[in-house]
Motif scaffolding. Structure first.
Motif, PDB file in Angstrom:
ATOM      1  N   ASP A 235      28.461 -12.067   7.470  1.00 11.17           N
ATOM      2  CA  ASP A 235      27.751 -13.303   7.789  1.00 11.17           C
ATOM      3  C   ASP A 235      27.759 -13.624   9.274  1.00 11.17           C
ATOM      4  O   ASP A 235      26.728 -13.984   9.850  1.00 11.17           O
ATOM      5  CB  ASP A 235      28.364 -14.471   7.016  1.00 11.17           C
ATOM      6  CG  ASP A 235      27.954 -14.457   5.556  1.00 11.17           C
ATOM      7  OD1 ASP A 235      27.053 -13.669   5.205  1.00 11.17           O
ATOM      8  OD2 ASP A 235      28.544 -15.228   4.771  1.00 11.17           O
ATOM      9  N   CYS A 236      28.930 -13.514   9.934  1.00 11.73           N
ATOM     10  CA  CYS A 236      28.993 -13.912  11.340  1.00 11.73           C
ATOM     11  C   CYS A 236      28.092 -13.035  12.201  1.00 11.73           C
ATOM     12  O   CYS A 236      27.430 -13.526  13.120  1.00 11.73           O
ATOM     13  CB  CYS A 236      30.428 -13.891  11.847  1.00 11.73           C
ATOM     14  SG  CYS A 236      31.218 -12.267  11.848  1.00 11.73           S
ATOM     15  N   PHE A 237      28.018 -11.725  11.889  1.00 13.02           N
ATOM     16  CA  PHE A 237      27.149 -10.843  12.658  1.00 13.02           C
ATOM     17  C   PHE A 237      25.679 -11.159  12.397  1.00 13.02           C
ATOM     18  O   PHE A 237      24.844 -11.106  13.300  1.00 13.02           O
ATOM     19  CB  PHE A 237      27.438  -9.379  12.331  1.00 13.02           C
ATOM     20  CG  PHE A 237      28.816  -8.933  12.731  1.00 13.02           C
ATOM     21  CD1 PHE A 237      29.343  -9.277  13.959  1.00 13.02           C
ATOM     22  CD2 PHE A 237      29.586  -8.176  11.870  1.00 13.02           C
ATOM     23  CE1 PHE A 237      30.608  -8.873  14.334  1.00 13.02           C
ATOM     24  CE2 PHE A 237      30.854  -7.765  12.233  1.00 13.02           C
ATOM     25  CZ  PHE A 237      31.373  -8.112  13.466  1.00 13.02           C
ATOM     26  N   PHE A 238      25.373 -11.490  11.152  1.00 14.28           N
ATOM     27  CA  PHE A 238      23.996 -11.869  10.829  1.00 14.28           C
ATOM     28  C   PHE A 238      23.575 -13.083  11.647  1.00 14.28           C
ATOM     29  O   PHE A 238      22.487 -13.106  12.243  1.00 14.28           O
ATOM     30  CB  PHE A 238      23.872 -12.168   9.336  1.00 14.28           C
ATOM     31  CG  PHE A 238      22.570 -12.826   8.965  1.00 14.28           C
ATOM     32  CD1 PHE A 238      21.399 -12.090   8.906  1.00 14.28           C
ATOM     33  CD2 PHE A 238      22.518 -14.186   8.697  1.00 14.28           C
ATOM     34  CE1 PHE A 238      20.194 -12.697   8.577  1.00 14.28           C
ATOM     35  CE2 PHE A 238      21.323 -14.799   8.369  1.00 14.28           C
ATOM     36  CZ  PHE A 238      20.160 -14.054   8.305  1.00 14.28           C
ATOM     37  N   TYR A 239      24.432 -14.107  11.707  1.00 17.39           N
ATOM     38  CA  TYR A 239      24.078 -15.321  12.436  1.00 17.39           C
ATOM     39  C   TYR A 239      24.078 -15.094  13.948  1.00 17.39           C
ATOM     40  O   TYR A 239      23.310 -15.737  14.668  1.00 17.39           O
ATOM     41  CB  TYR A 239      25.019 -16.459  12.051  1.00 17.39           C
ATOM     42  CG  TYR A 239      24.714 -17.021  10.681  1.00 17.39           C
ATOM     43  CD1 TYR A 239      23.565 -17.773  10.465  1.00 17.39           C
ATOM     44  CD2 TYR A 239      25.555 -16.772   9.601  1.00 17.39           C
ATOM     45  CE1 TYR A 239      23.260 -18.275   9.210  1.00 17.39           C
ATOM     46  CE2 TYR A 239      25.258 -17.269   8.344  1.00 17.39           C
ATOM     47  CZ  TYR A 239      24.106 -18.019   8.147  1.00 17.39           C
ATOM     48  OH  TYR A 239      23.804 -18.502   6.900  1.00 17.39           O
ATOM     49  N   ARG A 240      24.913 -14.178  14.426  1.00 13.23           N
ATOM     50  CA  ARG A 240      24.862 -13.857  15.850  1.00 13.23           C
ATOM     51  C   ARG A 240      23.528 -13.213  16.208  1.00 13.23           C
ATOM     52  O   ARG A 240      22.920 -13.531  17.231  1.00 13.23           O
ATOM     53  CB  ARG A 240      26.028 -12.927  16.223  1.00 13.23           C
ATOM     54  CG  ARG A 240      27.373 -13.618  16.224  1.00 13.23           C
ATOM     55  CD  ARG A 240      28.527 -12.641  16.373  1.00 13.23           C
ATOM     56  NE  ARG A 240      29.791 -13.290  16.045  1.00 13.23           N
ATOM     57  CZ  ARG A 240      30.953 -12.669  15.946  1.00 13.23           C
ATOM     58  NH1 ARG A 240      31.023 -11.359  16.153  1.00 13.23           N
ATOM     59  NH2 ARG A 240      32.050 -13.340  15.636  1.00 13.23           N
ATOM     60  N   ASN A 241      23.068 -12.324  15.356  1.00 15.68           N
ATOM     61  CA  ASN A 241      21.818 -11.638  15.650  1.00 15.68           C
ATOM     62  C   ASN A 241      20.594 -12.527  15.474  1.00 15.68           C
ATOM     63  O   ASN A 241      19.510 -12.180  15.948  1.00 15.68           O
ATOM     64  CB  ASN A 241      21.707 -10.380  14.791  1.00 15.68           C
ATOM     65  CG  ASN A 241      22.608  -9.268  15.298  1.00 15.68           C
ATOM     66  OD1 ASN A 241      22.561  -8.897  16.458  1.00 15.68           O
ATOM     67  ND2 ASN A 241      23.461  -8.770  14.428  1.00 15.68           N
ATOM     68  N   LEU A 242      20.751 -13.681  14.825  1.00 14.35           N
ATOM     69  CA  LEU A 242      19.651 -14.640  14.780  1.00 14.35           C
ATOM     70  C   LEU A 242      19.299 -15.147  16.172  1.00 14.35           C
ATOM     71  O   LEU A 242      18.164 -15.554  16.423  1.00 14.35           O
ATOM     72  CB  LEU A 242      20.014 -15.831  13.883  1.00 14.35           C
ATOM     73  CG  LEU A 242      19.901 -15.629  12.377  1.00 14.35           C
ATOM     74  CD1 LEU A 242      20.267 -16.921  11.653  1.00 14.35           C
ATOM     75  CD2 LEU A 242      18.500 -15.181  11.984  1.00 14.35           C
ATOM     76  N   TRP A 243      20.275 -15.126  17.075  1.00 12.85           N
ATOM     77  CA  TRP A 243      19.984 -15.557  18.447  1.00 12.85           C
ATOM     78  C   TRP A 243      18.967 -14.615  19.078  1.00 12.85           C
ATOM     79  O   TRP A 243      18.058 -15.047  19.785  1.00 12.85           O
ATOM     80  CB  TRP A 243      21.278 -15.604  19.262  1.00 12.85           C
ATOM     81  CG  TRP A 243      21.183 -16.459  20.492  1.00 12.85           C
ATOM     82  CD1 TRP A 243      20.197 -17.352  20.801  1.00 12.85           C
ATOM     83  CD2 TRP A 243      22.115 -16.515  21.572  1.00 12.85           C
ATOM     84  NE1 TRP A 243      20.450 -17.965  22.010  1.00 12.85           N
ATOM     85  CE2 TRP A 243      21.629 -17.461  22.499  1.00 12.85           C
ATOM     86  CE3 TRP A 243      23.312 -15.870  21.846  1.00 12.85           C
ATOM     87  CZ2 TRP A 243      22.294 -17.769  23.683  1.00 12.85           C
ATOM     88  CZ3 TRP A 243      23.984 -16.176  23.017  1.00 12.85           C
ATOM     89  CH2 TRP A 243      23.480 -17.113  23.924  1.00 12.85           C
ATOM     90  N   TRP A 244      19.122 -13.314  18.817  1.00 14.26           N
ATOM     91  CA  TRP A 244      18.162 -12.343  19.337  1.00 14.26           C
ATOM     92  C   TRP A 244      16.856 -12.362  18.549  1.00 14.26           C
ATOM     93  O   TRP A 244      15.772 -12.328  19.119  1.00 14.26           O
ATOM     94  CB  TRP A 244      18.766 -10.943  19.308  1.00 14.26           C
ATOM     95  CG  TRP A 244      17.783  -9.842  19.579  1.00 14.26           C
ATOM     96  CD1 TRP A 244      17.268  -8.951  18.685  1.00 14.26           C
ATOM     97  CD2 TRP A 244      17.177  -9.516  20.836  1.00 14.26           C
ATOM     98  NE1 TRP A 244      16.394  -8.090  19.298  1.00 14.26           N
ATOM     99  CE2 TRP A 244      16.317  -8.421  20.625  1.00 14.26           C
ATOM    100  CE3 TRP A 244      17.277 -10.046  22.125  1.00 14.26           C
ATOM    101  CZ2 TRP A 244      15.564  -7.844  21.643  1.00 14.26           C
ATOM    102  CZ3 TRP A 244      16.529  -9.468  23.145  1.00 14.26           C
ATOM    103  CH2 TRP A 244      15.688  -8.385  22.902  1.00 14.26           C
ATOM    104  N   ASP A 245      16.952 -12.454  17.231  1.00 17.02           N
ATOM    105  CA  ASP A 245      15.758 -12.372  16.392  1.00 17.02           C
ATOM    106  C   ASP A 245      14.874 -13.608  16.500  1.00 17.02           C
ATOM    107  O   ASP A 245      13.647 -13.498  16.602  1.00 17.02           O
ATOM    108  CB  ASP A 245      16.153 -12.176  14.926  1.00 17.02           C
ATOM    109  CG  ASP A 245      16.691 -10.779  14.660  1.00 17.02           C
ATOM    110  OD1 ASP A 245      16.359  -9.870  15.435  1.00 17.02           O
ATOM    111  OD2 ASP A 245      17.445 -10.614  13.685  1.00 17.02           O
TER     112      ASP A 245
ATOM    113  N   ARG B 149      11.067 -11.271  25.112  1.00 14.73           N
ATOM    114  CA  ARG B 149      11.860 -12.037  24.152  1.00 14.73           C
ATOM    115  C   ARG B 149      12.529 -13.241  24.818  1.00 14.73           C
ATOM    116  O   ARG B 149      12.539 -14.340  24.259  1.00 14.73           O
ATOM    117  CB  ARG B 149      12.918 -11.129  23.521  1.00 14.73           C
ATOM    118  CG  ARG B 149      13.729 -11.771  22.388  1.00 14.73           C
ATOM    119  CD  ARG B 149      12.869 -12.039  21.153  1.00 14.73           C
ATOM    120  NE  ARG B 149      12.315 -10.819  20.611  1.00 14.73           N
ATOM    121  CZ  ARG B 149      12.908 -10.086  19.665  1.00 14.73           C
ATOM    122  NH1 ARG B 149      14.067 -10.451  19.170  1.00 14.73           N
ATOM    123  NH2 ARG B 149      12.323  -8.997  19.207  1.00 14.73           N
ATOM    124  N   THR B 150      13.095 -13.054  25.998  1.00 17.45           N
ATOM    125  CA  THR B 150      13.746 -14.178  26.675  1.00 17.45           C
ATOM    126  C   THR B 150      12.735 -15.254  27.051  1.00 17.45           C
ATOM    127  O   THR B 150      13.041 -16.446  27.007  1.00 17.45           O
ATOM    128  CB  THR B 150      14.496 -13.711  27.931  1.00 17.45           C
ATOM    129  OG1 THR B 150      13.606 -12.992  28.792  1.00 17.45           O
ATOM    130  CG2 THR B 150      15.676 -12.827  27.565  1.00 17.45           C
TER     131      THR B 150
END
Length: 255
Positions: free
Chosen positions: A27-37, A68-69
């Motif tokens: 879960d924590c990695f999924f939510y971290r990658n939401l920042w990029w996605d 993306r940025t």
């Protein structure tokens, strides 16, 4: 493009394809990658367990990173290096407030040249790139300058580099911000770099210690691009590194 599943201590786990992320990623990695996605900075990502710098994504082109940025309006937190998107700072109020305050002071100090050919303009967090790195300063300044010879510009084309850049580090480590110093003062880049380091405090508390360093490559006989001369160093706040009472103090001054 791939996503890294970095652990909290900075080591890297398996590289997952984007199709497998939802099923296999904790879960924590999924939510971290939401920042990029999607540009979502979620508390469920457990950012407090992350050690910076943190690899957010891999196999990303510099063009994709810049697009993306811009789309997600991410500034002062990510940079691109050899195909990796790296988090070096986390969003925080002390970081943003300090950038604003420093920018205001610099422009106020330059008010006497307003309306002249040497007027100094603030360029904020303008994107820059060189052969293997894409980076933004927290804020930057320069006068009007002619275009440079492509591809030596700060945009990889002919846009002039800033004269002065400012880096504010809150969660960012001093070791990493020193890497930024070497980037900004590389040949053909900026001339001056101010680094501000704020000692982080628990959320809701007011920082009590801040240090600042000013480096300049223009001082004849005082260094090279590899050994950048330190012009001034300040430490100020209400407490020093040991917790003792502290008043504003200039530690080093050279002329």
């Amino acid at each position: 493009m791939s996503l890294y599943t970095s652990s909290g201590n900075g080591s890297f786990g398996n590289i997952l394809s984007s199709d497998a992320v939802l099923e296999r990623m904790p879960d924590c990695f999924f939510y971290r990658n939401l920042w990029w996605d999607k540009g979502e900075f979620s508390e469920k990502a457990k950012w407090e367990e992350v050690t910076l710098p943190y690899v957010l994504a891999t196999d990303v082109t510099i063009e994709e990173y810049e697009q993306r940025t811009e789309k997600l309006n991410i500034h002062g937190c990510w940079e691109w290096s050899n195909g990796k998107v790296i988090i070096y700072e986390l969003p925080s109020m002390p970081h943003e407030v300090c950038i604003s305050a420093v920018s205001e002071e610099i422009l106020n100090a330059c008010r006497h040249v307003r309306g002249t050919p040497t007027q100094i303009y603030g360029f904020g967090a303008t994107r820059t790139r060189d052969s293997n790195r894409g980076k933004e300063a927290d804020t930057s300044f320069r006068p009007v300058k002619p275009a440079v010879t492509a591809p030596n510009g700060s945009d990889g084309n002919d846009f002039p580099w800033p004269n002065l850049v400012v880096e504010v580090a809150y969660n960012e480590t001093l070791d990493y911000v020193e890497e930024s110093l070497r980037y900004w003062l590389s040949p053909g880049h900026a001339y001056d770099c101010i680094i501000v380091k704020i000692d982080p405090v628990p959320q809701g508390q007011v920082p009590v210690r801040m240090r600042a360093w000013h480096y300049c490559i223009s001082l004849a006989g005082r260094g090279t691009r590899n050994i950048v001369p330190l012009v001034n160093e300040f430490e100020f706040g209400t407490r020093d590194g040991t917790g003792a009472q502290l008043n504003i103090t200039q530690v080093i001054t050279t002329s």
